[in-house]
Design an enzyme around this catalytic site. Sequence first.
Site, PDB file in Angstrom:
ATOM      1  N   LYS A 102       0.849  -1.198   0.000  1.00 56.65           N
ATOM      2  CA  LYS A 102       0.000   0.000   0.000  1.00 56.65           C
ATOM      3  C   LYS A 102       0.877   1.238   0.000  1.00 56.65           C
ATOM      4  O   LYS A 102       1.718   1.422   0.877  1.00 56.65           O
ATOM      5  CB  LYS A 102      -0.907   0.042   1.236  1.00 56.65           C
ATOM      6  CG  LYS A 102      -1.931   1.169   1.116  1.00 56.65           C
ATOM      7  CD  LYS A 102      -2.671   1.468   2.408  1.00 56.65           C
ATOM      8  CE  LYS A 102      -1.918   2.421   3.306  1.00 56.65           C
ATOM      9  NZ  LYS A 102      -1.696   3.766   2.749  1.00 56.65           N
ATOM     10  N   GLU A 141      10.257   0.387  10.386  1.00 55.69           N
ATOM     11  CA  GLU A 141      11.300   1.413  10.233  1.00 55.69           C
ATOM     12  C   GLU A 141      10.618   2.723  10.555  1.00 55.69           C
ATOM     13  O   GLU A 141       9.762   3.177   9.795  1.00 55.69           O
ATOM     14  CB  GLU A 141      11.862   1.357   8.804  1.00 55.69           C
ATOM     15  CG  GLU A 141      13.234   1.960   8.688  1.00 55.69           C
ATOM     16  CD  GLU A 141      13.166   3.395   8.255  1.00 55.69           C
ATOM     17  OE1 GLU A 141      13.103   4.274   9.150  1.00 55.69           O
ATOM     18  OE2 GLU A 141      13.174   3.638   7.041  1.00 55.69           O
ATOM     19  N   CYS A 156      13.397  10.163   7.734  1.00 58.15           N
ATOM     20  CA  CYS A 156      13.333   9.619   9.096  1.00 58.15           C
ATOM     21  C   CYS A 156      14.699   9.738   9.772  1.00 58.15           C
ATOM     22  O   CYS A 156      14.790   9.810  10.986  1.00 58.15           O
ATOM     23  CB  CYS A 156      12.839   8.184   9.077  1.00 58.15           C
ATOM     24  SG  CYS A 156      13.592   7.207   7.794  1.00 58.15           S
ATOM     25  N   GLU A 190      10.143  14.467  16.641  1.00 58.28           N
ATOM     26  CA  GLU A 190      10.450  14.474  15.207  1.00 58.28           C
ATOM     27  C   GLU A 190       9.561  15.508  14.508  1.00 58.28           C
ATOM     28  O   GLU A 190       8.336  15.445  14.595  1.00 58.28           O
ATOM     29  CB  GLU A 190      10.176  13.083  14.635  1.00 58.28           C
ATOM     30  CG  GLU A 190      10.571  12.972  13.180  1.00 58.28           C
ATOM     31  CD  GLU A 190      10.430  11.558  12.642  1.00 58.28           C
ATOM     32  OE1 GLU A 190       9.415  10.913  12.931  1.00 58.28           O
ATOM     33  OE2 GLU A 190      11.338  11.116  11.922  1.00 58.28           O
TER      34      GLU A 190
HETATM   35  P1  ADP Z   1       3.050  10.267   8.365  1.00 50.06           P
HETATM   36  O1  ADP Z   1       2.583  10.672   9.729  1.00 50.06           O
HETATM   37  O2  ADP Z   1       4.406  10.701   8.058  1.00 50.06           O
HETATM   38  O3  ADP Z   1       2.064  10.515   7.270  1.00 50.06           O
HETATM   39  P2  ADP Z   1       2.237   7.606   8.825  1.00 50.06           P
HETATM   40  O4  ADP Z   1       2.980   6.723   9.741  1.00 50.06           O
HETATM   41  O5  ADP Z   1       0.926   8.155   9.254  1.00 50.06           O
HETATM   42  O6  ADP Z   1       3.235   8.719   8.419  1.00 50.06           O
HETATM   43  O7  ADP Z   1       1.992   6.872   7.431  1.00 50.06           O
HETATM   44  C1  ADP Z   1       2.875   5.983   6.832  1.00 50.06           C
HETATM   45  C2  ADP Z   1       2.060   4.909   6.144  1.00 50.06           C
HETATM   46  O8  ADP Z   1       1.280   4.237   7.115  1.00 50.06           O
HETATM   47  C3  ADP Z   1       1.072   5.407   5.100  1.00 50.06           C
HETATM   48  O9  ADP Z   1       1.020   4.474   4.034  1.00 50.06           O
HETATM   49  C4  ADP Z   1      -0.235   5.418   5.857  1.00 50.06           C
HETATM   50  O10 ADP Z   1      -1.368   5.273   5.018  1.00 50.06           O
HETATM   51  C5  ADP Z   1      -0.072   4.215   6.728  1.00 50.06           C
HETATM   52  N1  ADP Z   1      -0.899   4.206   7.945  1.00 50.06           N
HETATM   53  C6  ADP Z   1      -1.330   5.269   8.673  1.00 50.06           C
HETATM   54  N2  ADP Z   1      -2.089   4.861   9.713  1.00 50.06           N
HETATM   55  C7  ADP Z   1      -2.149   3.506   9.650  1.00 50.06           C
HETATM   56  C8  ADP Z   1      -2.762   2.489  10.453  1.00 50.06           C
HETATM   57  N3  ADP Z   1      -3.488   2.795  11.518  1.00 50.06           N
HETATM   58  N4  ADP Z   1      -2.591   1.204  10.084  1.00 50.06           N
HETATM   59  C9  ADP Z   1      -1.854   0.875   9.016  1.00 50.06           C
HETATM   60  N5  ADP Z   1      -1.262   1.782   8.215  1.00 50.06           N
HETATM   61  C10 ADP Z   1      -1.388   3.084   8.524  1.00 50.06           C
END
Ligand code: ADP
Length: 498
Positions: A189, A265, A299, A396
């Site tokens: 995804k 990561e 990161c 961060e």
């Molecule tokens: P950022 O805060 O930098 O946008 P995230 O950690 O929210 O980073 O997002 C990184 C990835 O994780 C994206 O592909 C996002 O769609 C996905 N993501 C966000 N929330 C969830 C969740 N609850 N479960 C699984 N994947 C998630």
Amino acid sequence: MSDLSVQLETPTSGKYTQPTGLFINNEFVKGVDGKTFEVINPSTEEVITSVHEATEKDVDIAVAAARKAFEGPWRKETPENRGKLLVNLANLFEKNLDLLAAVESLDNGKAVSMAKVDISMCAGCLRYYGGWADKIEGKVIDTTPDTFNYIRKEPVGVCGQIIPWNFPLLMWAWKIGPAIACGNTVVLKSAEQTPLGALVAAGLIKEAGFPPGVINIISGFGKVAGAAIASHMDVDKVAFTGSTVVGRQIMKAAAGSNLKKVTLELGGKSPNIVFEDADIDNAISWVNFGIFFNHGQCCCAGSRIYVQESIYDKFVEKFKERASKNVVGDPFAKDTFQGPQVSQVQFDRIMNYIKEGKDAGAKVEIGGTRKGDKGYFIEPTIFSGVTEDMKIVQEEIFGPVCSISKFKDKEEAIRVGNSTTYGLAAAVHTKNLNTAIEVSNALKAGTVWVNSYNTLHHQMPFGGFKESGIGRELGEAALDNYTQTKTVSIRLGDALFG
Ligand code: ADP
């Protein structure tokens, strides 16, 4: 929107066909619920296009496709052929480098010159893991003369991979390369902010010759499609790159479902430590690159800069001068170093941190404001006069914002270097070999650079100590994430118990 592609144009690659569907079983398809979402150009804040959105039902379909491929033809594919397919994909990345780079710039806002480096690193990574595919070996273990024991490194199965928006295609390649080399199948995804490059690259999967279902690419939201992958009962492993907050949720979802294997990561707040004997100009150049590369959206960004007190004042002056020369603007302009932040949400988050820093009494040496009034551009920002407990020093920010402060000696450098909950990366600048080694060994970080920064390479493992992650990506180490060990013990002698 009913179409599965649109015609788009970028300033550097001209017109192209942008797939918008979900890539499942080697075909672009619509989501079951017919949902779509908009993709925003961060330079203009305008809608580029819409793409189809995966919901839980589409995740089920993609996982079923990956399962069928894993239990069927892919299981029987020779390691040599897996390697060839990855090399084909690497070659196609190189053939389409200008287009892929332009799509990354359009979607993510990164300078197209930097995006080109990303794409050639994708090709390097995919080719590297193509090379590994037929070198994944078990071993024979001698125990007693009447047994023959061996271990096999078997694939884990269906791997869910959830990637972020800061290096959309590089993360795609880092995830897919080792998973496929080891014989797994994949449902990946992309991040909802940056789905476009992942879909253009999905088109190359079929062209490279992969059988249907081996690599499936879906667009969708974290809380819907991401969460469905993390909690899916038929996903054997989840690999995630993103924030520490979401990393915790992924682990919980894995624990609460089928205990799928988890690699994470996550975030960082990496120290960049400059000793008085360092080559100052060289150090400034790396410190600047360490924080402002990719608009601070790394990161491993070197966001906490510590300079030995005897050179501190001179260093701050020169660093300000250097950072002021970073060209911030249109990602497609030739000289641009820093484009816009990826989204309104990120822009607001970073501007809030800047306000926090100001309110807490830190001094803005340069920047501290948005640039222009359209697009998510932020001036490179350096804070001095900070204390270790300030939010801008501990959390961060994921933007072009750093703090700079002084330290007295090696002991203090190590102490402040290790003073956050993160442990992704660090750097030491010195000409003294003993200092370099002693400090590198004492820093609790998965990667330490000496007299450089951000020089990641697909041959070298990358990942976090402490709350920065679990497992390592890249290098031979990544193969551990995507294989499981099977012990086979064959009895050669007579029955033991009569
Ligand atoms: P950022 O805060 O930098 O946008 P995230 O950690 O929210 O980073 O997002 C990184 C990835 O994780 C994206 O592909 C996002 O769609 C996905 N993501 C966000 N929330 C969830 C969740 N609850 N479960 C699984 N994947 C998630």
